[in-house]
Scaffold this motif. Sequence first.
Motif, PDB file in Angstrom:
ATOM      1  N   MET A 116       0.850  -1.192   0.000  1.00 28.04           N
ATOM      2  CA  MET A 116       0.000   0.000   0.000  1.00 28.04           C
ATOM      3  C   MET A 116       0.886   1.243   0.000  1.00 28.04           C
ATOM      4  N   PHE A 117       0.474   2.241  -0.749  1.00 27.01           N
ATOM      5  CA  PHE A 117       1.248   3.474  -0.830  1.00 27.01           C
ATOM      6  C   PHE A 117       0.878   4.411   0.311  1.00 27.01           C
ATOM      7  N   HIS A 118       1.793   5.327   0.586  1.00 27.54           N
ATOM      8  CA  HIS A 118       1.626   6.313   1.648  1.00 27.54           C
ATOM      9  C   HIS A 118       1.815   7.704   1.040  1.00 27.54           C
ATOM     10  N   ILE A 119       0.879   8.621   1.310  1.00 28.84           N
ATOM     11  CA  ILE A 119       0.942   9.996   0.818  1.00 28.84           C
ATOM     12  C   ILE A 119       1.418  10.884   1.963  1.00 28.84           C
ATOM     13  N   ARG A 120       2.380  11.751   1.653  1.00 31.92           N
ATOM     14  CA  ARG A 120       2.877  12.686   2.668  1.00 31.92           C
ATOM     15  C   ARG A 120       3.407  13.954   2.000  1.00 31.92           C
ATOM     16  N   LEU A 121       3.541  15.014   2.790  1.00 30.67           N
ATOM     17  CA  LEU A 121       4.208  16.219   2.314  1.00 30.67           C
ATOM     18  C   LEU A 121       5.692  15.904   2.115  1.00 30.67           C
ATOM     19  N   ALA A 122       6.260  16.447   1.066  1.00 31.75           N
ATOM     20  CA  ALA A 122       7.684  16.249   0.816  1.00 31.75           C
ATOM     21  C   ALA A 122       8.488  16.959   1.901  1.00 31.75           C
ATOM     22  N   ARG A 123       9.665  16.417   2.150  1.00 32.71           N
ATOM     23  CA  ARG A 123      10.598  16.991   3.119  1.00 32.71           C
ATOM     24  C   ARG A 123      11.841  17.487   2.372  1.00 32.71           C
ATOM     25  N   ALA A 124      12.606  18.355   3.008  1.00 39.02           N
ATOM     26  CA  ALA A 124      13.808  18.923   2.384  1.00 39.02           C
ATOM     27  C   ALA A 124      14.731  17.829   1.851  1.00 39.02           C
ATOM     28  N   GLU A 125      14.847  16.737   2.550  1.00 37.32           N
ATOM     29  CA  GLU A 125      15.749  15.662   2.115  1.00 37.32           C
ATOM     30  C   GLU A 125      15.246  14.926   0.868  1.00 37.32           C
ATOM     31  N   ASP A 126      14.019  15.192   0.445  1.00 40.44           N
ATOM     32  CA  ASP A 126      13.481  14.587  -0.775  1.00 40.44           C
ATOM     33  C   ASP A 126      13.882  15.343  -2.038  1.00 40.44           C
ATOM     34  N   ALA A 127      14.422  16.548  -1.898  1.00 41.30           N
ATOM     35  CA  ALA A 127      14.656  17.418  -3.050  1.00 41.30           C
ATOM     36  C   ALA A 127      15.566  16.783  -4.106  1.00 41.30           C
ATOM     37  N   ASP A 128      16.623  16.106  -3.707  1.00 45.49           N
ATOM     38  CA  ASP A 128      17.528  15.493  -4.691  1.00 45.49           C
ATOM     39  C   ASP A 128      16.811  14.408  -5.490  1.00 45.49           C
ATOM     40  N   THR A 129      16.065  13.558  -4.802  1.00 47.45           N
ATOM     41  CA  THR A 129      15.315  12.498  -5.486  1.00 47.45           C
ATOM     42  C   THR A 129      14.282  13.094  -6.428  1.00 47.45           C
ATOM     43  N   LEU A 130      13.578  14.120  -5.984  1.00 44.35           N
ATOM     44  CA  LEU A 130      12.556  14.755  -6.818  1.00 44.35           C
ATOM     45  C   LEU A 130      13.178  15.441  -8.034  1.00 44.35           C
ATOM     46  N   ALA A 131      14.342  16.046  -7.870  1.00 42.76           N
ATOM     47  CA  ALA A 131      15.029  16.677  -9.007  1.00 42.76           C
ATOM     48  C   ALA A 131      15.400  15.624 -10.050  1.00 42.76           C
ATOM     49  N   ARG A 132      15.857  14.480  -9.591  1.00 38.56           N
ATOM     50  CA  ARG A 132      16.187  13.387 -10.521  1.00 38.56           C
ATOM     51  C   ARG A 132      14.929  12.902 -11.234  1.00 38.56           C
ATOM     52  N   LEU A 133      13.845  12.730 -10.504  1.00 42.48           N
ATOM     53  CA  LEU A 133      12.589  12.282 -11.111  1.00 42.48           C
ATOM     54  C   LEU A 133      12.049  13.326 -12.094  1.00 42.48           C
ATOM     55  N   GLU A 134      12.178  14.597 -11.768  1.00 43.62           N
ATOM     56  CA  GLU A 134      11.736  15.669 -12.675  1.00 43.62           C
ATOM     57  C   GLU A 134      12.495  15.601 -13.992  1.00 43.62           C
ATOM     58  N   ARG A 135      13.808  15.434 -13.926  1.00 44.99           N
ATOM     59  CA  ARG A 135      14.604  15.335 -15.160  1.00 44.99           C
ATOM     60  C   ARG A 135      14.194  14.109 -15.962  1.00 44.99           C
ATOM     61  N   GLN A 136      13.984  12.982 -15.286  1.00 39.05           N
ATOM     62  CA  GLN A 136      13.581  11.759 -15.981  1.00 39.05           C
ATOM     63  C   GLN A 136      12.185  11.891 -16.569  1.00 39.05           C
ATOM     64  N   TYR A 137      11.288  12.497 -15.837  1.00 39.66           N
ATOM     65  CA  TYR A 137       9.916  12.695 -16.301  1.00 39.66           C
ATOM     66  C   TYR A 137       9.912  13.525 -17.574  1.00 39.66           C
ATOM     67  N   LEU A 138      10.663  14.635 -17.574  1.00 39.47           N
ATOM     68  CA  LEU A 138      10.714  15.487 -18.749  1.00 39.47           C
ATOM     69  C   LEU A 138      11.312  14.725 -19.926  1.00 39.47           C
ATOM     70  N   LYS A 139      12.362  13.972 -19.698  1.00 40.84           N
ATOM     71  CA  LYS A 139      12.986  13.179 -20.755  1.00 40.84           C
ATOM     72  C   LYS A 139      11.991  12.162 -21.310  1.00 40.84           C
ATOM     73  N   ASP A 140      11.231  11.511 -20.434  1.00 37.85           N
ATOM     74  CA  ASP A 140      10.217  10.545 -20.869  1.00 37.85           C
ATOM     75  C   ASP A 140       9.140  11.222 -21.716  1.00 37.85           C
ATOM     76  N   GLU A 141       8.703  12.412 -21.313  1.00 38.74           N
ATOM     77  CA  GLU A 141       7.671  13.134 -22.062  1.00 38.74           C
ATOM     78  C   GLU A 141       8.177  13.502 -23.450  1.00 38.74           C
ATOM     79  N   LEU A 142       9.401  13.977 -23.526  1.00 40.92           N
ATOM     80  CA  LEU A 142       9.961  14.347 -24.819  1.00 40.92           C
ATOM     81  C   LEU A 142      10.125  13.116 -25.707  1.00 40.92           C
ATOM     82  N   ALA A 143      10.566  12.003 -25.124  1.00 41.98           N
ATOM     83  CA  ALA A 143      10.762  10.769 -25.886  1.00 41.98           C
ATOM     84  C   ALA A 143       9.443  10.194 -26.364  1.00 41.98           C
ATOM     85  N   ALA A 144       8.371  10.455 -25.640  1.00 43.12           N
ATOM     86  CA  ALA A 144       7.061   9.914 -26.000  1.00 43.12           C
ATOM     87  C   ALA A 144       6.433  10.673 -27.166  1.00 43.12           C
TER      88      ALA A 144
END
Length: 187
Positions: free
Chosen positions: A1-29
């Motif tokens: 089961m998934f858990h929803i929460r507010l992001a924390r400062a320590e999540d910023a690096d992971t989110l930045a990586r996901l943002e770059r990957q997400y944009l790359k996926d959108e462009l590739a699609a």
Amino acid sequence: MFHIRLARAEDADTLARLERQYLKDELAAGSGEGFQGQAFSRAELGELIQNHWLLVAELAGEIVAYVIAGRWQFFETWPIYRALLQRLPRLTADDPALGGKHGLSRSNTCQYGPVWIKKECRGQGIFEALLARLRQEVAPSFPYMLTFIAEDNQLSYAAHAGKGKMRVLDYFGFAGRDYYLLLSESS
């Protein structure tokens, strides 16, 4: 089961990586010629975490989805958001709780999106859960959230209009691409 929460400062690096990957996926699609996007930087994600709304969905400790909402002053540096802000005074929402038509403004709306969900986790209710929690978080500050979806992104449009119960307020063109402008009540 998934858990929803507010992001924390320590999540910023992971989110930045996901943002770059997400944009790359959108462009590739092949999201359309002329598609221009920019992933949020780590600093911008930090700003969103600290002063706006950034929620994540975790599954077994891994961030598998996120959604962003923010005040207009964060987004207004991008030309498309400035164009939206110019349209805002002409837009109204049918809101029975407020006695009918209610004008939209910078003070009663915020920007919703983007939202990203890992492909393997789609169709499991994460989108609806993220949006419901985001509405709860935003409601004390803004009664409405606005988002725009490219006309050629029919999957996102179907999700937001269907599962997200958002209404189309307007249709506009910007930089050679057409968009739906959708409204969501925060409460």
